[in-house]
Design a protein around this motif. Structure first.
Motif, PDB file in Angstrom:
ATOM      1  N   GLU A  36       1.252  56.591  40.445  1.00 47.22           N
ATOM      2  CA  GLU A  36       0.437  56.515  41.660  1.00 47.22           C
ATOM      3  C   GLU A  36      -0.182  55.128  41.818  1.00 47.22           C
ATOM      4  O   GLU A  36      -0.404  54.661  42.939  1.00 47.22           O
ATOM      5  CB  GLU A  36      -0.663  57.573  41.612  1.00 47.22           C
ATOM      6  N   SER A  37      -0.457  54.453  40.694  1.00 48.65           N
ATOM      7  CA  SER A  37      -1.082  53.138  40.756  1.00 48.65           C
ATOM      8  C   SER A  37      -0.150  52.078  41.311  1.00 48.65           C
ATOM      9  O   SER A  37      -0.586  50.970  41.647  1.00 48.65           O
ATOM     10  CB  SER A  37      -1.553  52.721  39.355  1.00 48.65           C
ATOM     11  N   GLY A  38       1.153  52.379  41.379  1.00 49.72           N
ATOM     12  CA  GLY A  38       2.115  51.453  41.962  1.00 49.72           C
ATOM     13  C   GLY A  38       2.701  50.467  40.987  1.00 49.72           C
ATOM     14  O   GLY A  38       3.413  49.541  41.391  1.00 49.72           O
ATOM     15  N   SER A  39       2.452  50.639  39.687  1.00 47.67           N
ATOM     16  CA  SER A  39       2.962  49.718  38.671  1.00 47.67           C
ATOM     17  C   SER A  39       4.381  50.107  38.260  1.00 47.67           C
ATOM     18  O   SER A  39       4.578  51.094  37.565  1.00 47.67           O
ATOM     19  CB  SER A  39       2.034  49.735  37.452  1.00 47.67           C
ATOM     20  N   ASP A  40       5.375  49.295  38.712  1.00 47.95           N
ATOM     21  CA  ASP A  40       6.781  49.498  38.346  1.00 47.95           C
ATOM     22  C   ASP A  40       7.175  50.973  38.500  1.00 47.95           C
ATOM     23  O   ASP A  40       7.515  51.662  37.539  1.00 47.95           O
ATOM     24  CB  ASP A  40       7.025  49.036  36.918  1.00 47.95           C
ATOM     25  N   GLN A  41       7.160  51.445  39.725  1.00 48.03           N
ATOM     26  CA  GLN A  41       7.349  52.868  39.976  1.00 48.03           C
ATOM     27  C   GLN A  41       8.732  53.373  39.560  1.00 48.03           C
ATOM     28  O   GLN A  41       8.864  54.504  39.089  1.00 48.03           O
ATOM     29  CB  GLN A  41       7.096  53.176  41.452  1.00 48.03           C
ATOM     30  N   ASP A  42       9.760  52.550  39.734  1.00 45.28           N
ATOM     31  CA  ASP A  42      11.099  53.004  39.352  1.00 45.28           C
ATOM     32  C   ASP A  42      11.160  53.311  37.862  1.00 45.28           C
ATOM     33  O   ASP A  42      11.692  54.343  37.447  1.00 45.28           O
ATOM     34  CB  ASP A  42      12.149  51.946  39.709  1.00 45.28           C
ATOM     35  N   LYS A  43      10.613  52.416  37.067  1.00 45.21           N
ATOM     36  CA  LYS A  43      10.622  52.614  35.619  1.00 45.21           C
ATOM     37  C   LYS A  43       9.742  53.793  35.225  1.00 45.21           C
ATOM     38  O   LYS A  43      10.111  54.607  34.368  1.00 45.21           O
ATOM     39  CB  LYS A  43      10.137  51.340  34.923  1.00 45.21           C
ATOM     40  N   THR A  44       8.574  53.888  35.863  1.00 41.99           N
ATOM     41  CA  THR A  44       7.657  54.981  35.543  1.00 41.99           C
ATOM     42  C   THR A  44       8.252  56.325  35.938  1.00 41.99           C
ATOM     43  O   THR A  44       8.105  57.323  35.214  1.00 41.99           O
ATOM     44  CB  THR A  44       6.307  54.791  36.247  1.00 41.99           C
TER      45      THR A  44
END
Length: 215
Positions: free
Chosen positions: A135-143
């Motif tokens: 949700e924070s938007g940090s490297d969403q694909d990897k997360t």
């Protein structure tokens, strides 16, 4: 004189017979009461045991259901976030419901099921951390990939193991306890590895430093 002695003997025998019959009747009554009391005590203990089992069954079913609902809510939430939607309040509702059931179960779970429940709780907690990281938007694909791997790997395994040990405790499907211990250890290793990876990558500096029990 002989006649008087004979009459006395007859009287004594009669009294003795009457007293003997009375004592035998009293003893038989005591024995009957004792048997009835023992039967009532067995029935009372059996009723208490059945109530205890039924109580555990209700708690276990509620815990299992709440944990699975929490997992499903998390999966729905990450898919919604991936579509650009806001985090569904149903996820927090499911988390609170699960937390309450877990707190209740901690009061009645035996040692081994409690260890499994604790690992399941940790697994669900890390699933939530990954969701919040997404949700924070940090490297969403990897997360997102990490979430899918976690949900369909360690988290799913922990829920399955939890269900199995709860059924074992209820006598429904006995388990090999040594295998359960090994599975619990593997779950703890998986959670530690995820924690280290999240911290090492620095993708989310706010990831908590969790401690794990020895063994």
């Amino acid at each position: 004189m002989i006649a008087e002695l004979s009459a006395l003997l007859v009287a004594v025998v009669g009294v003795g017979g009457t007293l003997g019959a009375t004592l035998m009747a009293q003893r038989a009554r005591r024995d009957e009461v004792s048997v009835q009391n023992e039967r009532a005590e067995r029935e009372r203990r059996q009723d208490l045991e059945e109530r205890a089992v039924e109580g555990r069954r209700e708690v276990y079913a509620a815990l299992n259901g709440a944990a699975r609902a929490y997992l499903m809510a998390g999966q729905d939430a990450v898919l919604a976030l991936q579509r650009g939607e806001a985090l569904d309040p149903a996820f927090e509702t499911a988390r609170v419901a699960y937390r309450d059931q877990y707190a209740l179960a901690q009061m009645v779970l035996p040692d081994l099921p409690l260890r499994v429940a604790a690992e399941t709780n940790r697994s669900l907690g890390f699933g939530r951390l990954l969701l919040l990281q997404f949700e924070s938007g940090s490297d969403q694909d990897k997360t997102f990939q990490q979430i899918m791997e976690w949900n369909h790997g360690p988290l799913k395994n922990s829920l399955r193991l939890l269900r199995q040990v709860l059924r074992d405790d209820l006598g429904v499907a006995p388990l090999d306890r040594s295998e359960v211990q090994e599975s619990v250890a593997q779950l703890a290793i998986a959670t530690k590895d995820l924690q280290r990876r999240m911290l090492a990558e620095g993708a989310w500096p706010g990831a908590p430093q969790l401690t794990f029990p020895a063994g």
